[in-house]
Design a protein around this motif. Structure first.
Motif, PDB file in Angstrom:
ATOM      1  N   PHE A  40    -109.806  24.270 -57.885  1.00 34.31           N
ATOM      2  CA  PHE A  40    -111.096  24.477 -57.352  1.00 34.31           C
ATOM      3  C   PHE A  40    -112.345  24.627 -58.423  1.00 34.31           C
ATOM      4  O   PHE A  40    -112.286  25.273 -59.111  1.00 34.31           O
ATOM      5  N   SER A  41    -112.670  23.402 -58.671  1.00 29.03           N
ATOM      6  CA  SER A  41    -113.525  23.325 -59.924  1.00 29.03           C
ATOM      7  C   SER A  41    -115.004  23.030 -59.729  1.00 29.03           C
ATOM      8  O   SER A  41    -115.915  22.874 -60.751  1.00 29.03           O
ATOM      9  N   TYR A  42    -115.551  23.609 -58.388  1.00 29.37           N
ATOM     10  CA  TYR A  42    -116.762  23.648 -58.285  1.00 29.37           C
ATOM     11  C   TYR A  42    -117.627  24.952 -58.576  1.00 29.37           C
ATOM     12  O   TYR A  42    -117.181  25.741 -59.097  1.00 29.37           O
ATOM     13  N   PRO A  43    -118.966  24.822 -58.870  1.00 31.79           N
ATOM     14  CA  PRO A  43    -119.921  25.892 -59.333  1.00 31.79           C
ATOM     15  C   PRO A  43    -119.766  26.900 -58.322  1.00 31.79           C
ATOM     16  O   PRO A  43    -120.124  28.053 -58.639  1.00 31.79           O
ATOM     17  N   GLU A  44    -119.527  26.615 -57.098  1.00 39.74           N
ATOM     18  CA  GLU A  44    -119.182  27.809 -56.181  1.00 39.74           C
ATOM     19  C   GLU A  44    -118.088  28.821 -56.417  1.00 39.74           C
ATOM     20  O   GLU A  44    -117.621  29.571 -55.571  1.00 39.74           O
ATOM     21  N   ARG A  45    -117.125  28.395 -57.309  1.00 41.72           N
ATOM     22  CA  ARG A  45    -115.755  29.028 -57.567  1.00 41.72           C
ATOM     23  C   ARG A  45    -116.004  30.798 -57.592  1.00 41.72           C
ATOM     24  O   ARG A  45    -115.078  31.385 -57.416  1.00 41.72           O
ATOM     25  N   ASP A  46    -117.224  30.985 -58.294  1.00 41.71           N
ATOM     26  CA  ASP A  46    -117.495  32.285 -58.149  1.00 41.71           C
ATOM     27  C   ASP A  46    -117.666  33.396 -56.852  1.00 41.71           C
ATOM     28  O   ASP A  46    -117.779  34.568 -56.836  1.00 41.71           O
ATOM     29  N   ARG A  47    -117.742  32.474 -55.909  1.00 44.80           N
ATOM     30  CA  ARG A  47    -118.133  32.951 -54.583  1.00 44.80           C
ATOM     31  C   ARG A  47    -117.206  32.620 -53.424  1.00 44.80           C
ATOM     32  O   ARG A  47    -117.225  33.255 -52.311  1.00 44.80           O
ATOM     33  N   VAL A  48    -116.222  32.319 -53.894  1.00 44.21           N
ATOM     34  CA  VAL A  48    -114.949  31.834 -53.155  1.00 44.21           C
ATOM     35  C   VAL A  48    -113.640  32.662 -53.592  1.00 44.21           C
ATOM     36  O   VAL A  48    -113.507  32.550 -54.810  1.00 44.21           O
TER      37      VAL A  48
END
Length: 349
Positions: A40-48
């Motif tokens: 999971f390499s997306y910017p949202e990784r800190d929210r998931v």
């Protein structure tokens, strides 16, 4: 804490998965867990909450279900995978997930199926009650996966089944990258057949809206099967021409007799030189559209994007992010598929 409870998205690293996660975040869902074999390499990784693993791993799946209220099952082995991986992932994996969801007390399990379950039909539009006759390992596996969902429904689990048309949007590459590459580099594009057939698509944003409806409407409303697609679409030639027009090189879609092209692609597929798999080239010259009347009537589904809108929106994203994947290829929707021998044919267009 989210008022919606925890949501598990299988295949959260995929094209649909990340679009869905972003949609959930926009709706105010703050407890999201992703389960995927891909990073999971997306910017949202800190929210998931990210769990890296395979849906065929029963122990991992059981842990992934802890505290989950809703499951959205998008993970699948796509048609370019081996038949063994397709079956074990799409059928066995779905069975494992459903069993774990029931054991964990999950309230709702949304199954993302496919209109590939209809095979190559003899009439249109297709209704949810039409016969299922999948083409190839992928279509056949999706049918069996749906049967597993029906068994879970009989045991009391709420299992909305969504059958989306081919969906596109920002970050969708796969087979569509062939068209976008040729358009961007100033080439025309070959089409199997004369292009006068109607081939319905679907913008991923509209698909996310439909999934949200099946999560939030009453159980007795959504515990059913729904076709999801664009409401507005013309002929395949006209819709795809919109991408060449957006590219601005004055190029055109060129149709070719379907039968010789299909036989050629069958032969090239045997040699592993074809960029297309059977489901794509066997249906590309035929009508392919479903009725969305049931989803409109029962769910209140209101698609915002036409075929042309979705194709051009995706093309513009492709151009803006071309440097990120120019040398990448693979078998998922997030990377361009290998062009195979078609790359040599560009000189003629």
């Amino acid at each position: 804490m989210s008022t919606f409870g925890k949501v598990l998205v299988t295949g959260g690293s995929g094209f649909l998965g990340i679009n869905l996660i972003r949609h959930l975040l926009e709706q105010g869902v703050t407890e999201i867990r992703s389960l995927d074999v891909a990073e999971f390499s997306y910017p949202e990784r800190d929210r998931v909450e990210i769990i890296h693993g395979d849906i065929r791993d029963e122990e991992l799946v059981a842990r992934s279900m802890e505290g989950v209220r809703w499951v959205i099952h998008t993970a699948a082995a796509l048609p370019l995978y081996s038949p063994e991986d397709i079956y074990s992932t799409d059928v066995d994996g779905t069975r494992i997930l459903l069993a774990a969801a029931q054991k964990a007390g999950v309230e709702r399990f949304v199954m993302i199926s496919s209109t590939a379950v209809y095979g190559i039909p003899d009439h249109h539009p297709l209704l949810e009650t039409d016969e299922m006759c999948g083409v190839g390992p992928y279509g056949e596996a999706k049918i069996e996966a749906e049967l597993e969902c029906l068994k879970a429904r009989e045991k009391g689990l709420c299992v909305p089944i969504i059958r989306p048309k081919s969906f596109i949007g920002p970050e969708r590459l796969g087979v569509f990258a062939l068209l976008y590459d040729w358009a961007y580099t100033g080439h025309g594009f070959p089409m199997i057949g004369n292009g006068k057939n109607r081939y319905q698509l679907l913008d991923v944003a509209d698909l996310c809206d439909a999934i949200w409806l099946t999560l939030t409407l009453p159980k007795e409303t959504v515990n059913d099967t729904f076709n999801i697609g664009a409401k507005e679409f013309t002929t395949m030639r006209e819709d795809y021409q919109a991408v060449l027009d957006a590219a601005g090189h004055g190029k055109k879609i060129r149709g070719f007799p379907a039968a010789p092209m299909i036989w050629t692609l069958r032969f090239l597929e045997l040699l592993k030189l074809s960029p297309l798999y059977k489901w794509v080239y066997e249906t590309a010259s035929k009508d392919s559209f479903v009725s969305i009347e049931k989803a409109e009537r029962v769910l209140g589904y209101k698609p915002r994007y036409s075929n042309k809108d979705a194709l051009v929106r995706n093309y513009r994203w492709y151009v803006e992010h071309l440097d990120q994947f120019q040398n990448a290829s693979g078998v998922s929707h997030r990377v361009p598929w290998k062009q195979g021998i078609l790359r040599l044919a560009k000189v003629f267009f």
